[in-house]
Design a protein around this motif. Structure first.
Motif, PDB file in Angstrom:
ATOM      1  N   GLU A 121      47.320   9.274  26.569  1.00 24.68           N
ATOM      2  CA  GLU A 121      47.205  10.714  26.767  1.00 24.68           C
ATOM      3  C   GLU A 121      48.194  11.464  25.883  1.00 24.68           C
ATOM      4  O   GLU A 121      47.891  12.539  25.343  1.00 24.68           O
ATOM      5  CB  GLU A 121      47.458  11.056  28.234  1.00 24.68           C
ATOM      6  N   PHE A 122      49.385  10.890  25.732  1.00 27.27           N
ATOM      7  CA  PHE A 122      50.411  11.476  24.873  1.00 27.27           C
ATOM      8  C   PHE A 122      49.889  11.608  23.444  1.00 27.27           C
ATOM      9  O   PHE A 122      50.006  12.663  22.806  1.00 27.27           O
ATOM     10  CB  PHE A 122      51.658  10.586  24.922  1.00 27.27           C
ATOM     11  N   ALA A 123      49.286  10.536  22.924  1.00 24.97           N
ATOM     12  CA  ALA A 123      48.750  10.552  21.558  1.00 24.97           C
ATOM     13  C   ALA A 123      47.619  11.563  21.428  1.00 24.97           C
ATOM     14  O   ALA A 123      47.511  12.276  20.416  1.00 24.97           O
ATOM     15  CB  ALA A 123      48.264   9.156  21.178  1.00 24.97           C
ATOM     16  N   LYS A 124      46.797  11.674  22.456  1.00 30.86           N
ATOM     17  CA  LYS A 124      45.679  12.612  22.415  1.00 30.86           C
ATOM     18  C   LYS A 124      46.172  14.054  22.439  1.00 30.86           C
ATOM     19  O   LYS A 124      45.662  14.908  21.706  1.00 30.86           O
ATOM     20  CB  LYS A 124      44.745  12.344  23.599  1.00 30.86           C
ATOM     21  N   GLN A 125      47.174  14.338  23.284  1.00 26.34           N
ATOM     22  CA  GLN A 125      47.701  15.697  23.384  1.00 26.34           C
ATOM     23  C   GLN A 125      48.337  16.145  22.078  1.00 26.34           C
ATOM     24  O   GLN A 125      48.183  17.295  21.661  1.00 26.34           O
ATOM     25  CB  GLN A 125      48.737  15.785  24.518  1.00 26.34           C
ATOM     26  N   LEU A 126      49.061  15.247  21.411  1.00 25.40           N
ATOM     27  CA  LEU A 126      49.746  15.598  20.173  1.00 25.40           C
ATOM     28  C   LEU A 126      48.903  15.331  18.931  1.00 25.40           C
ATOM     29  O   LEU A 126      49.356  15.545  17.815  1.00 25.40           O
ATOM     30  CB  LEU A 126      51.075  14.834  20.054  1.00 25.40           C
ATOM     31  N   ALA A 174      57.613   8.176  18.939  1.00 26.41           N
ATOM     32  CA  ALA A 174      57.766   9.460  19.632  1.00 26.41           C
ATOM     33  C   ALA A 174      57.756   9.265  21.147  1.00 26.41           C
ATOM     34  O   ALA A 174      58.532   9.894  21.875  1.00 26.41           O
ATOM     35  CB  ALA A 174      56.647  10.411  19.209  1.00 26.41           C
ATOM     36  N   PHE A 175      56.893   8.382  21.644  1.00 22.73           N
ATOM     37  CA  PHE A 175      56.755   8.190  23.094  1.00 22.73           C
ATOM     38  C   PHE A 175      58.009   7.570  23.688  1.00 22.73           C
ATOM     39  O   PHE A 175      58.429   7.929  24.795  1.00 22.73           O
ATOM     40  CB  PHE A 175      55.535   7.302  23.370  1.00 22.73           C
ATOM     41  N   ASP A 176      58.648   6.643  22.965  1.00 19.56           N
ATOM     42  CA  ASP A 176      59.835   5.959  23.485  1.00 19.56           C
ATOM     43  C   ASP A 176      61.051   6.870  23.583  1.00 19.56           C
ATOM     44  O   ASP A 176      62.049   6.512  24.201  1.00 19.56           O
ATOM     45  CB  ASP A 176      60.171   4.749  22.606  1.00 19.56           C
ATOM     46  N   TYR A 177      60.971   8.050  22.949  1.00 20.50           N
ATOM     47  CA  TYR A 177      62.090   8.993  23.017  1.00 20.50           C
ATOM     48  C   TYR A 177      62.261   9.536  24.438  1.00 20.50           C
ATOM     49  O   TYR A 177      63.365   9.900  24.842  1.00 20.50           O
ATOM     50  CB  TYR A 177      61.837  10.151  22.046  1.00 20.50           C
ATOM     51  N   PHE A 178      61.162   9.557  25.215  1.00 23.92           N
ATOM     52  CA  PHE A 178      61.178  10.192  26.536  1.00 23.92           C
ATOM     53  C   PHE A 178      61.354   9.150  27.641  1.00 23.92           C
ATOM     54  O   PHE A 178      60.937   7.998  27.504  1.00 23.92           O
ATOM     55  CB  PHE A 178      59.880  10.971  26.761  1.00 23.92           C
TER      56      PHE A 178
END
Length: 482
Positions: A317-322, A333-337
């Motif tokens: 979902e993260f990849a789709k949103q961005l 990018a995802f591992d930053y959060f």
């Protein structure tokens, strides 16, 4: 009030690449099997009763609306109505209007912020405009004057309510009508409190709340201060949106009346004081107010982060949103959060991080957005406060502060209050004016422009982190040697 058409919005670049942003004039309502059964039952039992009672109340409004203007000449109606007519009829229409929306399922109107007086802000601008239910915003605004089409005067009951409201009427068939409306708006807005406030929906048409449409300059022609008003419908299922492509009037009315309870949030933002340039240029004024409202409107810039509510999303979902497709970029990018036990992240974290990277916001706007995303309702329902966890998340995301130290700092800041949380004023006073942290916020988040240009982009590229562009989109282009 009208629906938008495809001609009002087109993609900027139809060439192949990442999928375009969602069309704000399309609203699709997807129901699960259980939801369909629920709507069938409540639609057959609850909705007919609600709609029937609401129409009865609508017709009960007519005597009060008629009584206020009965016997008054057109010349007398050019001045605000006072005396017993306003006292009796205004109270009657206000109370019955609240009952009407209550019967349709809007059991609670949550108000945030404070409405400015007509001296402080003669004009109110409300957005996003997404449904024919939006006139509910008139209730917490104490029934301000509105602008409407002259043709609506011939509609039963609605015409009487417009005359009661002393609405400013514009005719599409009279070329001189627009000029007269401009003069009337300017006359009322500069009356120094003699006239009540005038409410505009500056988008001029309805959309699906996914984006703020371009503001029309009519509300800003007078060059006076305006107060932006945000309208949100924070319900699990969006039955209220009335877009050009989507459910029609009757279906939207029926679906909403079939919901056990519908919520609406009305938030009064700080009064916007125009600069001399904005006062003389209504288009510039409109664009700048739209930008402020977009930065603070969930769904318009943060693509779905809801204030005060966590929304956990997976890596997919993260990849789709961005709109990211490269696996290495997504992973970096995802591992930053911070992730929970299921490997999901809170989308509010993502929204705030992107907002911090976007150079279009000043610090006051950024800290307000941070507060809106992470503040929670007080148990008594009297306001919203920023508690320890939300405070720690903000400082961790924006400054990299370790969470144990932020908990200690939060407790210290709360010592001077009788609550366990910080108000917006207290949080902004800390983040903008504290001798240490105010300086950290201003230098760490807003370094000199030349440094940001020379250093930020290479660093982001070297770590595979997507770089937001100035318009809020994400640049996912890869280095040539990737």
């Amino acid at each position: 009030m009208s629906q938008g058409s495809p001609g009002d919005w087109v993609p900027l670049d139809p060439t192949p690449g990442p999928p375009p942003p969602p069309n704000p004039f399309v609203h699709e309502l997807h129901l699960s099997r259980l939801q369909r059964v629920k709507f069938c039952l409540l639609g057959a039992l609850l909705a007919p009763i609600r709609v029937l009672l609401a129409f009865l109340v609508l017709f009960l409004l007519w005597p009060f609306a008629w009584l206020q203007v009965a016997g008054l000449s057109e010349e007398q109606l050019q001045e605000p109505i006072t005396g017993w007519r306003k006292t009796v009829c205004h109270s009657g229409v206000l109370g019955l209007s609240r009952l009407l929306f209550f019967l349709l399922g809007f059991l609670r109107i949550r108000v945030r912020g404070h409405r400015a007086s007509c001296l402080e802000a003669p004009v109110l601008v409300a957005a996003p405009h997404s449904t024919f239910f939006d006139p509910i915003v008139l209730l917490p605004c104490d029934l301000p004057k509105v602008v409407s089409r002259a043709e609506n005067l011939s509609v039963p009951v609605i015409g009487a309510l417009l005359r009661f409201n002393q609405a400013i009427l514009v005719s599409r068939h009279d070329p001189a009508s627009r000029r007269k409306v401009v003069e009337e708006v300017r006359r009322r807005a500069t009356s120094r409190g003699k006239w009540p406030q005038v409410l505009f929906f500056p988008e001029g048409t309805c959309s699906n709340k996914k984006a703020l449409l371009k503001f029309k300059p009519g509300a800003f022609i007078a060059g006076v201060p305006v107060q932006p008003v945000l309208i949100r419908y924070p319900n699990s299922l969006d039955t209220t949106s009335w877009a050009w492509r989507g459910p029609g009037v009757l279906k939207v009315l029926w679906l909403t009346a079939s919901q056990p309870c519908s919520l609406v949030d009305v938030e009064f933002l700080p009064v916007y004081q125009p600069s001399p340039e904005e006062s003389s240029n209504p288009s510039l004024y409109a664009n700048n107010v739209q930008r402020v409202m977009a930065h603070l409107s969930p769904g318009c810039v943060d693509a779905g982060a809801e204030p005060g509510r966590s929304r956990m999303i997976s890596k997919e979902e993260f990849a789709k949103q961005l709109q990211l497709s490269d696996p290495h970029t997504v992973a970096g990018a995802f591992d930053y959060f911070q992730q929970d036990s299921s490997g999901s992240v809170d989308f509010r974290d993502v929204a705030l991080a992107l907002a911090a990277l976007d150079g279009g916001r000043n610090l006051e706007e950024l800290t307000r957005l941070a507060f809106e995303l992470f503040a929670e309702e007080e148990p008594e329902g009297t306001g919203r406060l920023l508690y320890k966890d939300g405070f720690g998340t903000i400082l961790h995301l924006l400054l990299g502060s370790p969470r144990p130290s932020t908990a200690t700092l939060h407790a210290k800041l709360c010592q001077s209050t009788s609550t366990q949380g910080l108000s917006l004023c207290q949080f902004q006073n800390f983040s903008l004016h504290d001798p240490l942290y105010g300086r950290l916020f201003s230098t760490y988040l807003r370094p000199p422009y030349t440094l940001r240009v020379n250093l930020q982009a290479p660093e982001a590229a070297s770590h595979g982190i997507p770089t937001p562009t100035s318009n809020g989109t994400v640049d996912t282009s890869k280095p040539k040697n990737d």
